[in-house]
Write an enzyme that holds these catalytic residues in place. Sequence first.
Site, PDB file in Angstrom:
ATOM      1  N   LYS A 187      86.745  42.063  99.442  1.00  0.00           N
ATOM      2  CA  LYS A 187      86.263  41.040  99.295  1.00  0.00           C
ATOM      3  C   LYS A 187      86.830  40.341  97.680  1.00  0.00           C
ATOM      4  CE  LYS A 187      81.855  42.868  98.415  1.00  0.00           C
ATOM      5  NZ  LYS A 187      80.336  42.795  99.344  1.00  0.00           N
ATOM      6  N   ARG A 247      67.592  40.130 101.844  1.00  0.00           N
ATOM      7  CA  ARG A 247      68.522  38.940 101.519  1.00  0.00           C
ATOM      8  C   ARG A 247      69.552  38.504 102.290  1.00  0.00           C
ATOM      9  NH1 ARG A 247      74.559  41.020  98.438  1.00  0.00           N
ATOM     10  NH2 ARG A 247      74.841  42.211 100.604  1.00  0.00           N
ATOM     11  N   HIS A 260      72.424  46.724 105.213  1.00  0.00           N
ATOM     12  CA  HIS A 260      72.925  46.916 104.152  1.00  0.00           C
ATOM     13  C   HIS A 260      71.690  48.169 103.179  1.00  0.00           C
ATOM     14  CE1 HIS A 260      76.158  46.485 100.559  1.00  0.00           C
ATOM     15  NE2 HIS A 260      75.586  46.461  99.972  1.00  0.00           N
ATOM     16  N   ARG A 276      80.799  51.011 104.880  1.00  0.00           N
ATOM     17  CA  ARG A 276      81.881  50.399 104.776  1.00  0.00           C
ATOM     18  C   ARG A 276      82.519  50.696 103.019  1.00  0.00           C
ATOM     19  NH1 ARG A 276      77.059  47.770 106.894  1.00  0.00           N
ATOM     20  NH2 ARG A 276      76.338  47.650 104.735  1.00  0.00           N
ATOM     21  N   TYR A 298      85.485  32.203  65.306  1.00  0.00           N
ATOM     22  CA  TYR A 298      84.390  31.327  65.909  1.00  0.00           C
ATOM     23  C   TYR A 298      83.309  31.886  64.870  1.00  0.00           C
ATOM     24  CZ  TYR A 298      87.662  28.919  68.893  1.00  0.00           C
ATOM     25  OH  TYR A 298      88.391  27.710  68.947  1.00  0.00           O
ATOM     26  N   CYS A 314      87.961  34.794  72.128  1.00  0.00           N
ATOM     27  CA  CYS A 314      87.980  33.540  72.383  1.00  0.00           C
ATOM     28  C   CYS A 314      88.386  33.934  73.713  1.00  0.00           C
ATOM     29  CB  CYS A 314      88.944  32.786  71.079  1.00  0.00           C
ATOM     30  SG  CYS A 314      88.784  33.818  69.558  1.00  0.00           S
ATOM     31  N   MET A 315      88.823  32.309  73.870  1.00  0.00           N
ATOM     32  CA  MET A 315      88.768  31.932  74.965  1.00  0.00           C
ATOM     33  C   MET A 315      90.587  32.502  76.052  1.00  0.00           C
ATOM     34  SD  MET A 315      90.558  28.237  77.551  1.00  0.00           S
ATOM     35  CE  MET A 315      88.436  27.182  77.070  1.00  0.00           C
ATOM     36  N   ASP A 316      91.425  32.381  75.054  1.00  0.00           N
ATOM     37  CA  ASP A 316      92.359  32.851  74.956  1.00  0.00           C
ATOM     38  C   ASP A 316      92.860  34.332  74.258  1.00  0.00           C
ATOM     39  OD1 ASP A 316      92.731  30.537  76.861  1.00  0.00           O
ATOM     40  OD2 ASP A 316      92.555  29.737  74.902  1.00  0.00           O
TER      41      ASP A 316
HETATM   42  C1  LIG Z   1      80.418  44.711  98.881  1.00  0.00           C
HETATM   43  C2  LIG Z   1      79.728  44.747 100.424  1.00  0.00           C
HETATM   44  C3  LIG Z   1      79.874  46.667 100.226  1.00  0.00           C
HETATM   45  C4  LIG Z   1      80.679  47.438  99.843  1.00  0.00           C
HETATM   46  O1  LIG Z   1      79.881  47.951  98.476  1.00  0.00           O
HETATM   47  P1  LIG Z   1      80.840  49.352  97.677  1.00  0.00           P
HETATM   48  O2  LIG Z   1      78.796  49.056  96.904  1.00  0.00           O
HETATM   49  O3  LIG Z   1      80.927  47.845  96.831  1.00  0.00           O
HETATM   50  O4  LIG Z   1      80.920  50.533  99.045  1.00  0.00           O
HETATM   51  C5  LIG Z   1      79.515  46.825 101.864  1.00  0.00           C
HETATM   52  N1  LIG Z   1      78.750  46.151 102.764  1.00  0.00           N
HETATM   53  C6  LIG Z   1      78.293  44.632 102.622  1.00  0.00           C
HETATM   54  C7  LIG Z   1      77.156  44.328 102.660  1.00  0.00           C
HETATM   55  C8  LIG Z   1      78.715  44.459 101.221  1.00  0.00           C
HETATM   56  O5  LIG Z   1      78.333  42.866 100.820  1.00  0.00           O
END
Ligand SMILES: *Cc1c(COP(=O)(O)O)cnc(C)c1O
Length: 379
Positions: A41, A136, A166, A227, A271, A318-320
């Site tokens: 992701k 969540r 999770h 995951r 700045y 700064c921005m850049d």
């Molecule tokens: C982002 C995410 C992960 C990965 O988590 P890490 O800590 O980067 O391994 C796994 N499961 C879900 C649901 C997530 O949102």
Amino acid sequence: MDTNIMMRRSWAEIDIEQLKRNYYVYRAHLPSDAEIMAVVKADAYGHGGVRCALALQDIGVAFFAVATIKEAIALRENGVRGEILVLGYTPIEFAWAIAKYDITQTLVSEEYAERLAQVSGTMIKCQFAIDTGMNRIGLDVTDKKRCAEIISKYSKVFELNGIFTHLCVADSESESDIEFTKKQISSLGELVESLGDVNLKYVHCMNSAGGLFHSFKDFGIEKNIVRLGIILYGLKPDISNRLPDGIKPVLSWKTVVAAVHTVKSGEGIGYGRSHIAQSDMRVATIPTGYADGYSRHLSNKGYVLIRGKRADIVGRVCMDQMMVDVSDIPDVTVEDEVVLLGESGEEVITADDLAAIAGTIGYEIVCDISNRVEKYVLR
Ligand SMILES: *Cc1c(COP(=O)(O)O)cnc(C)c1O
């Protein structure tokens, strides 16, 4: 104008071989029948979603996770063939894409499942999120009977191929957090047992930290899945964690010296004149700023590496652009390479190091690197 030549302004180097090594090292810590779902992701945490997914596909990874339907479509359109799970909410208007691109959609609540059921004509692939304590998304595991009813109901509406939860403190070594994680895992297991004849292919709960620091639970189903996100990219779930030997950051972020000048004692820099020179100093200006994703919270706090030495950021980012103190680094000249993340001589600066200074986590440091930063794959 040839825009294909490497632009040495602010760029990231992606070490794809290191990504693969991280995968293999992590894999070696899992039971042999466990599968890894590569979490790619947010453009693979800033490393390039398609390129990372394809590299992992090449070495046998067949499960991928993303956060949005558009991320999922991008993977499919660029040749990713395995299962692609969208870990969170997809607007109902995009339900058509779930079927068209053969994506697996997370059902974030019972209400969401019902709304999706209303619009999806075909048996789309879905997995229910189960809330085991993070608060969540997902069905509340504390009412197992209700969970089982909902899962059973929608297993007839969708191609419901799994459920997952999770973990929210799997990266912590405190006793109470370890207990909490165990409870999260066991409550998912109890839910699976109570499901009876619903046939789920996938039940999963582990993130990077869970798979490494907690014992693997066999849910008695076809595939056990981790995951794997942050550790794939060589960063730590929590700064206190120790990663296995061989796991290293995949991304380096570099820029160059654009100009060097002297600042007289008493003069201000940048700045707000937030840094006042205490004595005459040499300052290098580098063409990377917060619009490139370099956090402004690092103003007057962070440092970069030039010629194997640390140079402190002086004044506000700064921005850049930003300015760094090179008074103690001899012979700094225009076009010298500047390392924002990575190695220079004996020195190393990681996203976890910068995160500690900025008061955030390594995840955010790499995710924030903006599109303006060109990414090059090391060969
Ligand atoms: C982002 C995410 C992960 C990965 O988590 P890490 O800590 O980067 O391994 C796994 N499961 C879900 C649901 C997530 O949102």
